[in-house]
Write a protein that holds these residues in place. Sequence first.
Motif, PDB file in Angstrom:
ATOM      1  N   GLY A 227       0.731  -1.168   0.191  1.00  0.00           N
ATOM      2  CA  GLY A 227      -0.234   0.560   0.238  1.00  0.00           C
ATOM      3  C   GLY A 227       0.949   1.360   0.183  1.00  0.00           C
ATOM      4  O   GLY A 227       1.723   0.947   0.685  1.00  0.00           O
ATOM      5  N   SER A 228       0.875   2.274  -1.142  1.00  0.00           N
ATOM      6  CA  SER A 228       1.522   3.621  -1.112  1.00  0.00           C
ATOM      7  C   SER A 228       0.586   4.732  -0.429  1.00  0.00           C
ATOM      8  O   SER A 228      -0.871   5.093  -1.512  1.00  0.00           O
ATOM      9  CB  SER A 228       1.884   3.312  -2.213  1.00  0.00           C
ATOM     10  N   MET A 229       0.914   5.400  -0.027  1.00  0.00           N
ATOM     11  CA  MET A 229       0.219   7.103   0.489  1.00  0.00           C
ATOM     12  C   MET A 229       1.243   8.533   0.163  1.00  0.00           C
ATOM     13  O   MET A 229       2.308   8.484   0.689  1.00  0.00           O
ATOM     14  CB  MET A 229      -0.031   7.212   1.499  1.00  0.00           C
ATOM     15  N   LEU A 230       0.860   8.179  -1.416  1.00  0.00           N
ATOM     16  CA  LEU A 230       1.871   9.051  -1.981  1.00  0.00           C
ATOM     17  C   LEU A 230       1.258  10.637  -1.998  1.00  0.00           C
ATOM     18  O   LEU A 230       0.247  11.037  -1.758  1.00  0.00           O
ATOM     19  CB  LEU A 230       2.390   9.046  -3.761  1.00  0.00           C
ATOM     20  N   GLN A 231       2.338  11.837  -1.635  1.00  0.00           N
ATOM     21  CA  GLN A 231       2.096  13.116  -1.113  1.00  0.00           C
ATOM     22  C   GLN A 231       1.425  13.450  -2.110  1.00  0.00           C
ATOM     23  O   GLN A 231       0.753  14.537  -2.153  1.00  0.00           O
ATOM     24  CB  GLN A 231       3.854  13.927  -0.888  1.00  0.00           C
ATOM     25  N   GLY A 232       1.630  13.457  -3.788  1.00  0.00           N
ATOM     26  CA  GLY A 232       1.140  13.945  -4.892  1.00  0.00           C
ATOM     27  C   GLY A 232       0.214  13.635  -5.210  1.00  0.00           C
ATOM     28  O   GLY A 232      -0.133  14.125  -6.154  1.00  0.00           O
ATOM     29  N   ALA A 233      -0.052  12.604  -4.442  1.00  0.00           N
ATOM     30  CA  ALA A 233      -1.686  12.527  -5.361  1.00  0.00           C
ATOM     31  C   ALA A 233      -2.818  12.434  -5.289  1.00  0.00           C
ATOM     32  O   ALA A 233      -3.157  13.255  -4.287  1.00  0.00           O
ATOM     33  CB  ALA A 233      -1.464  10.380  -4.907  1.00  0.00           C
ATOM     34  N   GLY A 234      -3.376  12.937  -6.326  1.00  0.00           N
ATOM     35  CA  GLY A 234      -4.847  13.871  -6.093  1.00  0.00           C
ATOM     36  C   GLY A 234      -5.975  13.033  -6.033  1.00  0.00           C
ATOM     37  O   GLY A 234      -5.839  11.769  -6.163  1.00  0.00           O
ATOM     38  N   LEU A 235      -6.876  13.913  -5.811  1.00  0.00           N
ATOM     39  CA  LEU A 235      -8.376  12.795  -4.957  1.00  0.00           C
ATOM     40  C   LEU A 235      -9.340  13.392  -6.160  1.00  0.00           C
ATOM     41  O   LEU A 235      -9.903  13.739  -6.777  1.00  0.00           O
ATOM     42  CB  LEU A 235      -8.713  13.337  -4.052  1.00  0.00           C
ATOM     43  N   PRO A 236      -9.713  12.294  -6.852  1.00  0.00           N
ATOM     44  CA  PRO A 236     -10.753  12.156  -7.966  1.00  0.00           C
ATOM     45  C   PRO A 236     -12.160  12.989  -7.938  1.00  0.00           C
ATOM     46  O   PRO A 236     -12.747  13.280  -6.382  1.00  0.00           O
ATOM     47  CB  PRO A 236     -11.484  11.309  -8.403  1.00  0.00           C
ATOM     48  N   ALA A 237     -11.972  14.511  -8.485  1.00  0.00           N
ATOM     49  CA  ALA A 237     -12.916  15.486  -8.368  1.00  0.00           C
ATOM     50  C   ALA A 237     -14.884  14.864  -8.046  1.00  0.00           C
ATOM     51  O   ALA A 237     -14.950  13.826  -9.079  1.00  0.00           O
ATOM     52  CB  ALA A 237     -13.190  16.930  -9.664  1.00  0.00           C
ATOM     53  N   ASN A 238     -15.488  15.679  -7.457  1.00  0.00           N
ATOM     54  CA  ASN A 238     -16.820  15.055  -7.188  1.00  0.00           C
ATOM     55  C   ASN A 238     -17.238  14.309  -6.048  1.00  0.00           C
ATOM     56  O   ASN A 238     -18.326  13.495  -6.231  1.00  0.00           O
ATOM     57  CB  ASN A 238     -17.473  15.498  -7.903  1.00  0.00           C
ATOM     58  N   ALA A 239     -16.176  13.382  -6.486  1.00  0.00           N
ATOM     59  CA  ALA A 239     -15.979  11.571  -5.663  1.00  0.00           C
ATOM     60  C   ALA A 239     -15.889  11.899  -3.643  1.00  0.00           C
ATOM     61  O   ALA A 239     -16.329  13.457  -3.560  1.00  0.00           O
ATOM     62  CB  ALA A 239     -14.885  11.114  -5.541  1.00  0.00           C
ATOM     63  N   ARG A 240     -16.753  11.112  -3.089  1.00  0.00           N
ATOM     64  CA  ARG A 240     -17.595  11.134  -1.832  1.00  0.00           C
ATOM     65  C   ARG A 240     -16.567  10.532  -1.256  1.00  0.00           C
ATOM     66  O   ARG A 240     -16.464   9.411  -2.200  1.00  0.00           O
ATOM     67  CB  ARG A 240     -18.695  11.176  -1.321  1.00  0.00           C
ATOM     68  N   VAL A 241     -16.111  10.281  -0.250  1.00  0.00           N
ATOM     69  CA  VAL A 241     -15.223   9.879   0.455  1.00  0.00           C
ATOM     70  C   VAL A 241     -15.351   8.509   0.838  1.00  0.00           C
ATOM     71  O   VAL A 241     -14.457   7.889   0.232  1.00  0.00           O
ATOM     72  CB  VAL A 241     -15.315  10.796   1.999  1.00  0.00           C
ATOM     73  N   GLY A 242     -17.024   8.796   0.748  1.00  0.00           N
ATOM     74  CA  GLY A 242     -17.508   6.874   0.905  1.00  0.00           C
ATOM     75  C   GLY A 242     -17.046   6.065  -0.146  1.00  0.00           C
ATOM     76  O   GLY A 242     -16.801   4.628  -0.074  1.00  0.00           O
ATOM     77  N   GLU A 243     -17.184   7.074  -1.311  1.00  0.00           N
ATOM     78  CA  GLU A 243     -17.309   6.274  -2.803  1.00  0.00           C
ATOM     79  C   GLU A 243     -16.142   5.302  -2.859  1.00  0.00           C
ATOM     80  O   GLU A 243     -16.028   4.861  -3.429  1.00  0.00           O
ATOM     81  CB  GLU A 243     -18.380   6.905  -3.302  1.00  0.00           C
ATOM     82  N   LEU A 244     -15.228   6.252  -1.635  1.00  0.00           N
ATOM     83  CA  LEU A 244     -13.721   6.591  -2.789  1.00  0.00           C
ATOM     84  C   LEU A 244     -12.813   5.115  -1.916  1.00  0.00           C
ATOM     85  O   LEU A 244     -12.132   3.959  -2.248  1.00  0.00           O
ATOM     86  CB  LEU A 244     -12.887   7.280  -2.519  1.00  0.00           C
ATOM     87  N   VAL A 245     -13.505   5.152  -0.455  1.00  0.00           N
ATOM     88  CA  VAL A 245     -12.753   3.513   0.280  1.00  0.00           C
ATOM     89  C   VAL A 245     -13.537   2.125  -0.242  1.00  0.00           C
ATOM     90  O   VAL A 245     -13.166   1.255  -0.872  1.00  0.00           O
ATOM     91  CB  VAL A 245     -13.655   3.957   1.867  1.00  0.00           C
ATOM     92  N   ASP A 246     -14.852   2.334  -1.197  1.00  0.00           N
ATOM     93  CA  ASP A 246     -15.657   1.447  -1.472  1.00  0.00           C
ATOM     94  C   ASP A 246     -15.249   0.816  -2.900  1.00  0.00           C
ATOM     95  O   ASP A 246     -14.042   0.206  -3.348  1.00  0.00           O
ATOM     96  CB  ASP A 246     -17.321   1.773  -1.662  1.00  0.00           C
ATOM     97  N   PHE A 247     -14.747   2.012  -3.947  1.00  0.00           N
ATOM     98  CA  PHE A 247     -13.608   1.508  -4.835  1.00  0.00           C
ATOM     99  C   PHE A 247     -12.096   1.012  -4.617  1.00  0.00           C
ATOM    100  O   PHE A 247     -12.037   0.276  -5.219  1.00  0.00           O
ATOM    101  CB  PHE A 247     -13.676   2.550  -5.996  1.00  0.00           C
ATOM    102  N   ALA A 248     -11.949   1.868  -3.151  1.00  0.00           N
ATOM    103  CA  ALA A 248     -10.299   1.876  -3.399  1.00  0.00           C
ATOM    104  C   ALA A 248     -10.404  -0.526  -2.290  1.00  0.00           C
ATOM    105  O   ALA A 248      -9.949  -1.034  -2.963  1.00  0.00           O
ATOM    106  CB  ALA A 248      -9.839   1.798  -2.043  1.00  0.00           C
TER     107      ALA A 248
END
Length: 327
Positions: A103-124
């Motif tokens: 698992g990696s947490m990169l400093q410059g990693a962007g987050l998808p626009a308009n996504a909700r936090v719970g949706e990103l967790v589900d996608f991951a």
Amino acid sequence: MTLPTTLSDRPPRSHAPDGAATPAHEAIAVRFEAVTRRFGAVTALDAIDLSIATGETVALLGPNGAGKSTAIGLLLGLLEPTSGTVRTLGLTPAAAVASGRIGSMLQGAGLPANARVGELVDFARRLYPHPLARATIIERAGLGALTGRSVETLSGGEAQRVRFAIAIAGDPDLVFLDEPTVAMDVETRRAFWADMRRSAGEGRTILFATHYLEEADQVADRVVVLDRGRIVADGSSRSIRARVRGRTVRFDSVEPDPARLATLPGVSAVDIRGATISLATTDADATVAALVTLRVPIRDLEVTGADLEDAFVALTSASDEPKESSR
């Protein structure tokens, strides 16, 4: 940010993605053997050897251009070495990443626009064969009140917690963290590192890069310092600090005499700020003994060694030779 009582919903993985058997826990999580990486005429890494044991928490430090980004790219399979061998969890980095064990947490990693936090967790979670339970991810990342929020509304610290949630979604055996606590408040930062220590205690390997040297000093089992593409120090924070000669004798006094203090045995510099005097010395015992003979009233006397920042500066400025920029 609350911490879970358990960090995993399943035992560690025991097989590579192609079905070939691999040990549940490799004795060595990361191994660089004589690794060199060049970009044209620039040598970013110069024949480095590095082994990180399973379960270690290791801080990777270095000034800009030291070669950290290149080492990270090799570790994650984003780059190939010019020469030498890189193995992660006993596999090639690409195979280890494909297995979901990194698992990696990169400093410059962007987050998808308009996504909700719970949706990103589900996608991951859907990206991995054996993900952590959704509730566990939310709890560990401290996202309980944020699952319905759009990423555009998050503060810098909240966005970091989302990146962390994505990094641990697959329940990895090795976690790489790039400046993980940037923009986090003090309470969240403490909870974050407490969680990382628990994770390492269960056999996970934590490798993190940070400019917060006090974090490396307090958290890491081991510190690796890169400079000019080479490893210039590797050991416990204490052992690295011990490589810097000199101590500081600090005390409070009224109306000190700077000229007289400068003549004390071992003293190389005198710093006076209000009533507080700091003496840089190469022989703290002799300095303190001589200080007592001055018969000047002093209080709150303390003797301290170099901190990790002092050691870092000394190690990475040891040579004034010009260098080509590494990545």
